[in-house]
Design an enzyme around this catalytic site. Sequence first.
Site, PDB file in Angstrom:
ATOM      1  N   GLY A   1      -4.411   3.028   1.381  1.00 47.18           N
ATOM      2  CA  GLY A   1      -4.487   2.229   2.597  1.00 47.18           C
ATOM      3  C   GLY A   1      -3.224   2.195   3.423  1.00 47.18           C
ATOM      4  O   GLY A   1      -3.159   1.475   4.426  1.00 47.18           O
TER       5      GLY A   1
ATOM      6  N   ASN B   1       0.860  -1.180   0.000  1.00 50.08           N
ATOM      7  CA  ASN B   1       0.000   0.000   0.000  1.00 50.08           C
ATOM      8  C   ASN B   1       0.899   1.234   0.000  1.00 50.08           C
ATOM      9  O   ASN B   1       1.853   1.318   0.791  1.00 50.08           O
ATOM     10  CB  ASN B   1      -0.901   0.007   1.238  1.00 50.08           C
ATOM     11  CG  ASN B   1      -1.900  -1.129   1.221  1.00 50.08           C
ATOM     12  OD1 ASN B   1      -2.402  -1.501   0.164  1.00 50.08           O
ATOM     13  ND2 ASN B   1      -2.188  -1.693   2.385  1.00 50.08           N
TER      14      ASN B   1
ATOM     15  N   HIS C   1       6.651  -1.634   3.871  1.00 48.37           N
ATOM     16  CA  HIS C   1       6.335  -2.990   4.326  1.00 48.37           C
ATOM     17  C   HIS C   1       5.575  -3.713   3.233  1.00 48.37           C
ATOM     18  O   HIS C   1       4.671  -3.168   2.611  1.00 48.37           O
ATOM     19  CB  HIS C   1       5.536  -2.991   5.628  1.00 48.37           C
ATOM     20  CG  HIS C   1       4.334  -2.096   5.632  1.00 48.37           C
ATOM     21  ND1 HIS C   1       4.428  -0.729   5.758  1.00 48.37           N
ATOM     22  CD2 HIS C   1       3.017  -2.373   5.509  1.00 48.37           C
ATOM     23  CE1 HIS C   1       3.216  -0.198   5.717  1.00 48.37           C
ATOM     24  NE2 HIS C   1       2.337  -1.180   5.556  1.00 48.37           N
TER      25      HIS C   1
HETATM   26  P1  5GP Z   1      -0.629  -0.470   5.936  1.00 51.75           P
HETATM   27  O1  5GP Z   1      -2.059  -0.129   6.300  1.00 51.75           O
HETATM   28  O2  5GP Z   1       0.293   0.699   6.211  1.00 51.75           O
HETATM   29  O3  5GP Z   1      -0.455  -1.046   4.553  1.00 51.75           O
HETATM   30  O4  5GP Z   1      -0.193  -1.648   6.897  1.00 51.75           O
HETATM   31  C1  5GP Z   1       0.178  -1.442   8.223  1.00 51.75           C
HETATM   32  C2  5GP Z   1      -0.086  -2.746   8.941  1.00 51.75           C
HETATM   33  O5  5GP Z   1       0.596  -2.690  10.171  1.00 51.75           O
HETATM   34  C3  5GP Z   1      -1.556  -3.004   9.250  1.00 51.75           C
HETATM   35  O6  5GP Z   1      -1.986  -4.184   8.600  1.00 51.75           O
HETATM   36  C4  5GP Z   1      -1.601  -3.098  10.775  1.00 51.75           C
HETATM   37  O7  5GP Z   1      -2.485  -4.090  11.214  1.00 51.75           O
HETATM   38  C5  5GP Z   1      -0.168  -3.403  11.116  1.00 51.75           C
HETATM   39  N1  5GP Z   1       0.243  -2.910  12.427  1.00 51.75           N
HETATM   40  C6  5GP Z   1      -0.042  -1.696  12.964  1.00 51.75           C
HETATM   41  N2  5GP Z   1       0.523  -1.585  14.187  1.00 51.75           N
HETATM   42  C7  5GP Z   1       1.191  -2.771  14.391  1.00 51.75           C
HETATM   43  C8  5GP Z   1       1.985  -3.248  15.491  1.00 51.75           C
HETATM   44  O8  5GP Z   1       2.208  -2.585  16.502  1.00 51.75           O
HETATM   45  N3  5GP Z   1       2.492  -4.497  15.356  1.00 51.75           N
HETATM   46  C9  5GP Z   1       2.286  -5.268  14.249  1.00 51.75           C
HETATM   47  N4  5GP Z   1       2.825  -6.495  14.221  1.00 51.75           N
HETATM   48  N5  5GP Z   1       1.542  -4.845  13.197  1.00 51.75           N
HETATM   49  C10 5GP Z   1       1.013  -3.598  13.283  1.00 51.75           C
END
Ligand code: 5GP
Length: 112
Positions: free
Chosen positions: A91, A85, A98
């Site tokens: 998103g 994303n 990541h």
């Molecule tokens: P994005 O929305 O930026 O593509 O993905 C971020 C991801 O990080 C989300 O799926 C969310 O659930 C995950 N996430 C957010 N905070 C934490 C955390 O403290 N630990 C872990 N393992 N995942 C996290």
Amino acid sequence: MADCLFCRIVAGDVDADVVHETERTLAFRDINGQAPTHVLVVPRVHYDDAAALAAGDPEAAAELVTAAAAVAEAAGHDDYRLVFNTGPSAGQTVFHTHLHLLAGRSFTWPPG
Ligand code: 5GP
Ligand code: ZN
């Protein structure tokens, strides 16, 4: 970056369920998994998004993908989805590159 959540996980200052490590990457389970296997693969060095990583460290960008494939294979998944994303309206909520590895169920297309 001291205020970056995933930098803090890489540094060991925030706990995570780490499933795979390479020289340039760390892979850990998403805290809010959206599939039986939902792992985030991150570069150890901070970049804001996938394009910035690919421009700044192409070897690390490739290693994200090979690490994700290794995690999928180790978990017994032949089929999986990889997602970057990029930007809030796509998103992205954590602005440290990541790669989402999602596996263990069927996925629809187009995504929501
Ligand atoms: P994005 O929305 O930026 O593509 O993905 C971020 C991801 O990080 C989300 O799926 C969310 O659930 C995950 N996430 C957010 N905070 C934490 C955390 O403290 N630990 C872990 N393992 N995942 C996290
Ligand atoms: Zn970071």
